[in-house]
Scaffold this motif. Structure first.
Motif, short mmCIF file in Angstrom:
data_model
loop_
_atom_site.label_atom_id
_atom_site.label_comp_id
_atom_site.label_asym_id
_atom_site.label_seq_id
_atom_site.Cartn_x
_atom_site.Cartn_y
_atom_site.Cartn_z
N VAL A 32 51.19 63.79 -52.86
CA VAL A 32 50.69 62.48 -52.40
C VAL A 32 51.35 61.38 -53.24
O VAL A 32 51.35 61.44 -54.47
CB VAL A 32 49.15 62.41 -52.54
N HIS A 33 51.88 60.37 -52.55
CA HIS A 33 52.59 59.30 -53.27
C HIS A 33 51.65 58.21 -53.77
O HIS A 33 51.91 57.58 -54.80
CB HIS A 33 53.65 58.68 -52.35
N SER A 34 50.56 57.97 -53.08
CA SER A 34 49.62 56.92 -53.51
C SER A 34 48.77 57.43 -54.68
O SER A 34 48.57 58.64 -54.83
CB SER A 34 48.70 56.52 -52.35
N PRO A 35 48.27 56.52 -55.52
CA PRO A 35 47.46 56.92 -56.68
C PRO A 35 46.19 57.66 -56.24
O PRO A 35 45.54 57.28 -55.27
CB PRO A 35 47.11 55.59 -57.35
N LEU A 36 45.86 58.71 -56.95
CA LEU A 36 44.64 59.46 -56.66
C LEU A 36 43.45 58.81 -57.36
O LEU A 36 43.62 58.12 -58.37
CB LEU A 36 44.80 60.91 -57.13
#
Length: 313
Positions: A32-36
């Motif tokens: 996943v590229h977006s922040p978790l």
């Protein structure tokens, strides 16, 4: 407050998930590229309460730090939060995980009602009650427990009625709600107790099945059909069959709709647990939200029906 913590300082012990992290899920999160979302950490022990998969994904990405929120409560409360968090999102805990967690919470939070523990662990209140019976052995049971709304209620409905009758006898001018608060029962039950006393009857209805080691937290007065505080699936099915024979319900469209809705809740505990286990993880949050919405609608429906019955009495 969200802070950055060193991954090397974190501990993954004491997890409610017996099987550990799921590697496929870790790899999916790592991609996943977006922040978790930030993980949750128990500050006194630096144990991960929620977010082991996110930590493993961060390690897979080569990160040395991760965003986290701290929880400063007791270790027992940290475990409860860990269970509750893993029920709410991500890969759901297995039935075995949830039962093991419930067993532990029963020992660390014995004052909690069966429904309270069930809401945290995601299993049926009846299953919690059975686990409690096994864990208690020969120890005396508590006379009261804390419900989901934070209120303390007697485990036995009979005890609440007895206390209400004593309060009414000593202070007949008190309102229904005042007595209800003092006896930790519903105003409708107080009304029934008061009416019985006025007729010279026993405050406790005779012939009504009493709960055995059960849990009356968050339950209202019983209806005229003598429903137990928490009936088994078999009992519910029998009651629905009795209602189906009532012409007032069977021969009206709204009555048939009500019977169809009630019939949905005659599934036994094992069937409910199978359904829970098979809810796809990506649908879990939505399913849980809708289930809670439905539960709230049923609660409001029950309260309105009880009020209507009380007004007509």
């Amino acid at each position: 407050m969200v802070v950055e913590v060193e991954i090397s300082s974190l501990s993954t012990g004491d997890s409610p998930r017996l099987s550990g992290a799921d590697q496929e899920h870790v790899e999916a999160l790592a991609a996943v590229h977006s922040p978790l979302p930030p993980i949750t950490v128990h500050r006194p022990t630096m144990r991960i309460i929620d977010g082991v998969h996110r930590v493993r994904a961060a390690e897979l990405r080569g990160q040395s730090k991760i965003a986290a929120r701290f929880f400063d409560g007791a270790a027992a409360d940290a475990f409860v939060l860990a269970v509750e968090s893993n029920i709410a999102h991500g890969i759901p805990l297995t039935t075995t995980d949830r039962k093991r967690a419930a067993d532990r919470i029963i020992s660390t939070h014995p004052q909690w009602s069966d429904r309270m523990i069930a809401s945290v662990t995601g299993i049926a209140p009846g299953t919690v009650a059975e686990l409690r019976r096994r864990s208690q052995g020969g120890e005396p049971a508590r006379t009261s427990r804390i419900g989901q709304d934070g209120r303390i209620r007697p485990v036995s409905g009979a005890e609440g009625r007895r206390l209400a009758s004593e309060i009414i006898a000593e202070n007949p001018s008190l309102s229904l709600r005042q007595v209800a608060r003092a006896a930790s029962i519903s105003p409708e039950t107080v009304r029934d107790v008061r009416n019985r006393m006025m007729r010279g009857e026993d405050p406790q209805p005779q012939g009504r099945r009493q709960p055995h080691h059960g849990d009356n937290a968050n339950r209202g007065a019983l209806g005229p059909v003598g429903v137990a505080p928490r009936a088994s699936a078999q009992d519910r099915a029998a009651l629905v069959e009795r209602l189906k024979a009532d012409p007032a319900l069977r021969f009206s469209e709204t009555g048939r709709t009500l019977l169809r809705l009630l019939n949905l809740h005659t599934l036994d505990t094992e069937e409910w647990e199978r359904i829970v286990d098979r809810v796809p993880p990506h649908c879990g949050v939505v399913v849980a939200h809708l289930a809670k919405e439905c539960a709230e609608m049923w609660t409001e429906f029950a309260e309105r029906v009880q009020r209507k019955v009380a007004e007509m009495a």
